[in-house]
Motif scaffolding. Structure first.
Motif, PDB file in Angstrom:
ATOM      1  N   LEU A 109       0.717  -1.237   0.031  1.00 27.61           N
ATOM      2  CA  LEU A 109       0.202  -0.010   0.021  1.00 27.61           C
ATOM      3  C   LEU A 109       0.811   1.279  -0.112  1.00 27.61           C
ATOM      4  CD1 LEU A 109      -3.025  -0.868   2.480  1.00 27.61           C
ATOM      5  CD2 LEU A 109      -2.949  -0.850  -0.273  1.00 27.61           C
ATOM      6  N   PRO A 110       1.927   1.532   0.565  1.00 33.08           N
ATOM      7  CA  PRO A 110       2.629   2.633   0.817  1.00 33.08           C
ATOM      8  C   PRO A 110       3.124   3.094  -0.688  1.00 33.08           C
ATOM      9  CG  PRO A 110       3.679   1.267   2.305  1.00 33.08           C
ATOM     10  CD  PRO A 110       2.769   0.493   1.666  1.00 33.08           C
ATOM     11  N   ARG A 111       3.345   2.242  -1.761  1.00 35.47           N
ATOM     12  CA  ARG A 111       3.457   2.463  -3.258  1.00 35.47           C
ATOM     13  C   ARG A 111       2.253   3.161  -3.701  1.00 35.47           C
ATOM     14  NH1 ARG A 111       5.345  -2.722  -3.625  1.00 35.47           N
ATOM     15  NH2 ARG A 111       4.170  -3.465  -5.370  1.00 35.47           N
ATOM     16  N   ALA A 112       1.026   3.188  -3.125  1.00 37.14           N
ATOM     17  CA  ALA A 112      -0.146   3.901  -3.763  1.00 37.14           C
ATOM     18  C   ALA A 112      -0.281   5.336  -2.980  1.00 37.14           C
ATOM     19  CB  ALA A 112      -1.460   2.997  -3.582  1.00 37.14           C
ATOM     20  N   LEU A 113       0.485   5.528  -2.001  1.00 36.93           N
ATOM     21  CA  LEU A 113       0.607   6.787  -1.529  1.00 36.93           C
ATOM     22  C   LEU A 113       1.648   7.845  -2.122  1.00 36.93           C
ATOM     23  CD1 LEU A 113      -0.082   5.345   1.941  1.00 36.93           C
ATOM     24  CD2 LEU A 113      -2.047   6.266   0.484  1.00 36.93           C
ATOM     25  N   ALA A 172      10.303   6.212  -9.383  1.00 31.20           N
ATOM     26  CA  ALA A 172       9.380   7.413  -9.789  1.00 31.20           C
ATOM     27  C   ALA A 172       7.815   7.057  -9.356  1.00 31.20           C
ATOM     28  CB  ALA A 172       9.536   7.901 -11.162  1.00 31.20           C
ATOM     29  N   ALA A 173       7.444   6.035 -10.076  1.00 32.03           N
ATOM     30  CA  ALA A 173       6.257   5.750  -9.732  1.00 32.03           C
ATOM     31  C   ALA A 173       5.559   5.543  -8.129  1.00 32.03           C
ATOM     32  CB  ALA A 173       5.741   4.305 -10.253  1.00 32.03           C
ATOM     33  N   ALA A 174       6.569   5.075  -7.444  1.00 32.49           N
ATOM     34  CA  ALA A 174       6.105   4.871  -6.215  1.00 32.49           C
ATOM     35  C   ALA A 174       6.056   6.277  -5.442  1.00 32.49           C
ATOM     36  CB  ALA A 174       7.045   4.063  -5.442  1.00 32.49           C
ATOM     37  N   ASP A 189       8.179  -2.086 -15.474  1.00 30.80           N
ATOM     38  CA  ASP A 189       8.993  -0.907 -16.206  1.00 30.80           C
ATOM     39  C   ASP A 189       9.047   0.044 -15.126  1.00 30.80           C
ATOM     40  OD1 ASP A 189       8.921  -1.987 -19.154  1.00 30.80           O
ATOM     41  OD2 ASP A 189       6.970  -2.330 -18.110  1.00 30.80           O
ATOM     42  N   HIS A 190      10.222   0.596 -14.852  1.00 27.81           N
ATOM     43  CA  HIS A 190      10.627   1.721 -13.947  1.00 27.81           C
ATOM     44  C   HIS A 190      11.478   2.807 -14.340  1.00 27.81           C
ATOM     45  CE1 HIS A 190       9.091  -1.216 -10.917  1.00 27.81           C
ATOM     46  NE2 HIS A 190       9.552  -2.153 -11.492  1.00 27.81           N
ATOM     47  N   VAL A 191      11.378   3.975 -13.624  1.00 22.89           N
ATOM     48  CA  VAL A 191      12.454   4.845 -13.575  1.00 22.89           C
ATOM     49  C   VAL A 191      13.251   5.062 -12.126  1.00 22.89           C
ATOM     50  CG1 VAL A 191      13.192   7.322 -14.140  1.00 22.89           C
ATOM     51  CG2 VAL A 191      11.355   6.040 -15.705  1.00 22.89           C
ATOM     52  N   PHE A 192      14.224   4.812 -12.134  1.00 25.08           N
ATOM     53  CA  PHE A 192      14.894   4.950 -10.750  1.00 25.08           C
ATOM     54  C   PHE A 192      15.983   6.188 -10.614  1.00 25.08           C
ATOM     55  CE2 PHE A 192      13.883   0.319 -10.471  1.00 25.08           C
ATOM     56  CZ  PHE A 192      13.324   0.371  -9.337  1.00 25.08           C
ATOM     57  N   ALA A 193      15.911   6.870  -9.854  1.00 18.49           N
ATOM     58  CA  ALA A 193      16.881   8.131  -9.582  1.00 18.49           C
ATOM     59  C   ALA A 193      17.383   7.858  -8.216  1.00 18.49           C
ATOM     60  CB  ALA A 193      16.004   9.321  -9.686  1.00 18.49           C
ATOM     61  N   THR A 194      18.881   8.250  -8.280  1.00 17.57           N
ATOM     62  CA  THR A 194      19.261   8.426  -6.878  1.00 17.57           C
ATOM     63  C   THR A 194      18.931   9.603  -6.093  1.00 17.57           C
ATOM     64  OG1 THR A 194      21.163   9.818  -8.266  1.00 17.57           O
ATOM     65  CG2 THR A 194      21.553   7.534  -7.972  1.00 17.57           C
ATOM     66  N   ASP A 195      19.263   9.234  -4.550  1.00 21.87           N
ATOM     67  CA  ASP A 195      18.742  10.413  -3.698  1.00 21.87           C
ATOM     68  C   ASP A 195      18.670  11.693  -3.825  1.00 21.87           C
ATOM     69  OD1 ASP A 195      17.647   7.990  -2.245  1.00 21.87           O
ATOM     70  OD2 ASP A 195      19.498   8.164  -0.784  1.00 21.87           O
ATOM     71  N   GLY A 196      17.937  12.533  -3.576  1.00 16.95           N
ATOM     72  CA  GLY A 196      18.163  13.955  -4.140  1.00 16.95           C
ATOM     73  C   GLY A 196      17.233  14.282  -5.442  1.00 16.95           C
ATOM     74  N   ILE A 197      17.177  13.491  -6.165  1.00 14.78           N
ATOM     75  CA  ILE A 197      16.402  13.584  -7.370  1.00 14.78           C
ATOM     76  C   ILE A 197      14.858  12.901  -7.325  1.00 14.78           C
ATOM     77  CG2 ILE A 197      15.974  12.780  -9.902  1.00 14.78           C
ATOM     78  CD1 ILE A 197      18.911  12.439  -9.916  1.00 14.78           C
ATOM     79  N   THR A 198      13.846  13.775  -7.398  1.00 14.38           N
ATOM     80  CA  THR A 198      12.624  13.413  -7.042  1.00 14.38           C
ATOM     81  C   THR A 198      11.616  13.353  -8.125  1.00 14.38           C
ATOM     82  OG1 THR A 198      12.097  15.870  -6.398  1.00 14.38           O
ATOM     83  CG2 THR A 198      12.995  14.229  -4.636  1.00 14.38           C
ATOM     84  N   ALA A 199      10.650  12.681  -8.134  1.00 18.37           N
ATOM     85  CA  ALA A 199       9.654  12.841  -9.239  1.00 18.37           C
ATOM     86  C   ALA A 199       8.484  13.738  -9.032  1.00 18.37           C
ATOM     87  CB  ALA A 199       8.955  11.258  -9.449  1.00 18.37           C
ATOM     88  N   GLU A 200       8.256  14.490  -9.861  1.00 16.85           N
ATOM     89  CA  GLU A 200       7.073  15.343  -9.993  1.00 16.85           C
ATOM     90  C   GLU A 200       5.773  14.800 -10.457  1.00 16.85           C
ATOM     91  OE1 GLU A 200       6.713  20.186 -10.624  1.00 16.85           O
ATOM     92  OE2 GLU A 200       7.184  19.046 -12.523  1.00 16.85           O
ATOM     93  N   THR A 201       6.083  13.940 -11.529  1.00 13.06           N
ATOM     94  CA  THR A 201       4.749  13.232 -12.357  1.00 13.06           C
ATOM     95  C   THR A 201       5.086  11.944 -12.865  1.00 13.06           C
ATOM     96  OG1 THR A 201       5.290  14.098 -14.404  1.00 13.06           O
ATOM     97  CG2 THR A 201       3.930  15.661 -13.246  1.00 13.06           C
ATOM     98  N   PHE A 202       4.111  11.345 -12.809  1.00 11.07           N
ATOM     99  CA  PHE A 202       4.171   9.727 -13.495  1.00 11.07           C
ATOM    100  C   PHE A 202       2.912   9.402 -14.099  1.00 11.07           C
ATOM    101  CE2 PHE A 202       4.046   5.203 -13.537  1.00 11.07           C
ATOM    102  CZ  PHE A 202       5.028   4.716 -13.989  1.00 11.07           C
ATOM    103  N   GLU A 203       3.244   8.941 -15.376  1.00  9.82           N
ATOM    104  CA  GLU A 203       2.025   8.548 -16.230  1.00  9.82           C
ATOM    105  C   GLU A 203       2.547   7.398 -17.125  1.00  9.82           C
ATOM    106  OE1 GLU A 203       1.532  11.936 -19.559  1.00  9.82           O
ATOM    107  OE2 GLU A 203       1.687  12.674 -17.407  1.00  9.82           O
ATOM    108  N   VAL A 204       1.438   6.741 -17.418  1.00  9.16           N
ATOM    109  CA  VAL A 204       1.433   5.664 -18.537  1.00  9.16           C
ATOM    110  C   VAL A 204       0.763   5.958 -19.697  1.00  9.16           C
ATOM    111  CG1 VAL A 204       1.956   3.980 -16.761  1.00  9.16           C
ATOM    112  CG2 VAL A 204      -0.437   4.238 -17.740  1.00  9.16           C
ATOM    113  N   HIS A 205       1.288   5.283 -20.807  1.00  7.23           N
ATOM    114  CA  HIS A 205       0.842   5.386 -22.157  1.00  7.23           C
ATOM    115  C   HIS A 205       0.730   4.349 -23.034  1.00  7.23           C
ATOM    116  CE1 HIS A 205       0.793  10.027 -22.095  1.00  7.23           C
ATOM    117  NE2 HIS A 205       1.945   9.818 -21.196  1.00  7.23           N
ATOM    118  N   ASP A 206      -0.530   3.737 -23.362  1.00  5.25           N
ATOM    119  CA  ASP A 206      -0.573   2.697 -24.244  1.00  5.25           C
ATOM    120  C   ASP A 206      -0.064   2.786 -25.752  1.00  5.25           C
ATOM    121  OD1 ASP A 206      -1.811   1.039 -22.112  1.00  5.25           O
ATOM    122  OD2 ASP A 206      -3.613   1.765 -22.804  1.00  5.25           O
TER     123      ASP A 206
END
Length: 345
Positions: free
Chosen positions: A107-111, A285-287, A311-328
């Motif tokens: 559940l934390p990944r949905a918050l 980024a998604a989480a 499928d993921h986008v990982f970034a090292t500490d200090g880089i934060t995700a502002e948005t995340f979306e999926v496209h078919d």
């Protein structure tokens, strides 16, 4: 015949059941409940037992969010039975504990993380072209609309790279492929697209993975940041050791001396302990955006909503995700993922 009043005596109390017999029945019931709980827990929580790095548990744990729905149904059923039969209490309690433990992992990944992301933006897109059979026009349309800075395309060799190059080079992108051998199969290669606005970047192809090479981009406007287009082998029976080895390469970026963004098809969810261990030092980024349960792969478009997020986008500490979306995108069993990252100044 009525006894004389002076001879009346109290009836003896009923004899209690044999204590040894009750205790033995209780022990058997609790042992059965423990076995039943273990039977439920092992496929749902194999990472807690160290089993999720081998078949079939590596495959099962990727579907943990949906397995927990089944566990919830069992809890509800046992709760109904408990109203009429108290002896199922240890069974209900054990399965409820499995549900709570699993929900605590999922559940934390949905918050979404609290707080706003700040810093310079970097837009990243990752997509698996499914053996180069994805619709290049649809992918190019996504790129044209959202203008990512960097793109990681798995299962894209010279054939698919040429198709996409025709469409995105006029938009201001350079195309880099892990090989220029036209005879190589698309499924074994990776393509990276880099926007011209990032300037003169350095591109390196790494071949120390087990099956699929990767592309590492740095320099130019990226500075010391390393962008990696990554593809891990799938953990199908017979390839699980290679899958573990591929994910074991991630610390070179997630725990490395310079900031990094790693994007692509990892063939693993955050329920896999091998991915969590390899990506320690990185955030998903998604989480971060509370989108960590959105499926990105399914064997058929008809069940698109019930697959795992591999499928993921990982970034090292200090880089934060502002948005995340999926496209078919037609022609692929994967969905394209797009995120805007914020880089520290």
């Amino acid at each position: 015949m009525t006894a004389p009043p002076g001879r009346l005596t109290a009836a003896p109390p009923p004899r209690p059941p044999a204590r040894g017999r009750i205790r033995g029945a209780d022990v058997a019931r609790y042992l059965a409940a423990a076995l039943f709980t273990s039977f439920v827990a092992v496929p749902v929580l194999p990472d807690l037992f160290g089993l999720d790095r081998r078949s079939p548990f590596v495959q099962l744990v990727s579907m943990r969010p949906w397995l927990l729905v089944g566990v919830l149904a069992v809890v509800v059923l046992l709760g109904v039975v408990l109203v009429f039969e108290r002896r199922v209490l240890p069974f209900a309690a054990g399965v409820l504990a499995v549900l709570v433990a699993g929900a605590g992992l999922v559940l934390p990944r949905a918050l979404p993380d609290p707080g706003a992301a700040t810093g310079d933006p970097l837009r990243v897109l990752a997509f698996n072209a499914y053996e180069g059979d994805a619709d290049a026009d649809e992918l190019a349309s996504v790129i044209e609309e959202h203008r990512p800075d960097v793109v990681a395309i798995s299962e894209s060799g010279p054939r698919f790279a040429e198709q996409i190059a025709e469409r995105v080079e006029p938009l201001g992108y350079r195309v880099h492929v892990t090989t220029d051998d036209e005879d190589d199969d698309d499924v074994e290669e990776v393509t990276a697209l880099v926007a011209d606005r990032l300037g003169d970047v350095d591109v390196r192809v790494g071949d120390d993975t087990t099956t699929f090479p990767y592309i590492e981009v740095s320099g130019g406007e990226l500075g010391e940041l390393r962008f990696v287009a990554f593809h891990s082998v799938a953990p199908v029976p017979g390839s699980v050791p290679d899958w573990n080895d591929d994910l074991a390469l991630l610390p070179r970026w997630c725990s490395g001396p310079t900031p990094a963004v790693i994007a692509g098809d990892f063939n693993a969810t955050l329920d896999h302990s091998a991915l969590r261990a390899g990506a320690a030092g990185c955030a998903d980024a998604a989480a971060q955006r509370g989108a960590g349960l959105i499926p990105t792969w399914s064997p058929s478009p008809r069940v698109r909503l019930f697959g795992p997020q591999i499928d993921h986008v990982f970034a090292t500490d200090g880089i934060t995700a502002e948005t995340f979306e999926v496209h078919d995108v037609a022609g692929s069993d994967h969905r394209a993922i797009l995120t805007t990252l914020r880089l520290p100044g």
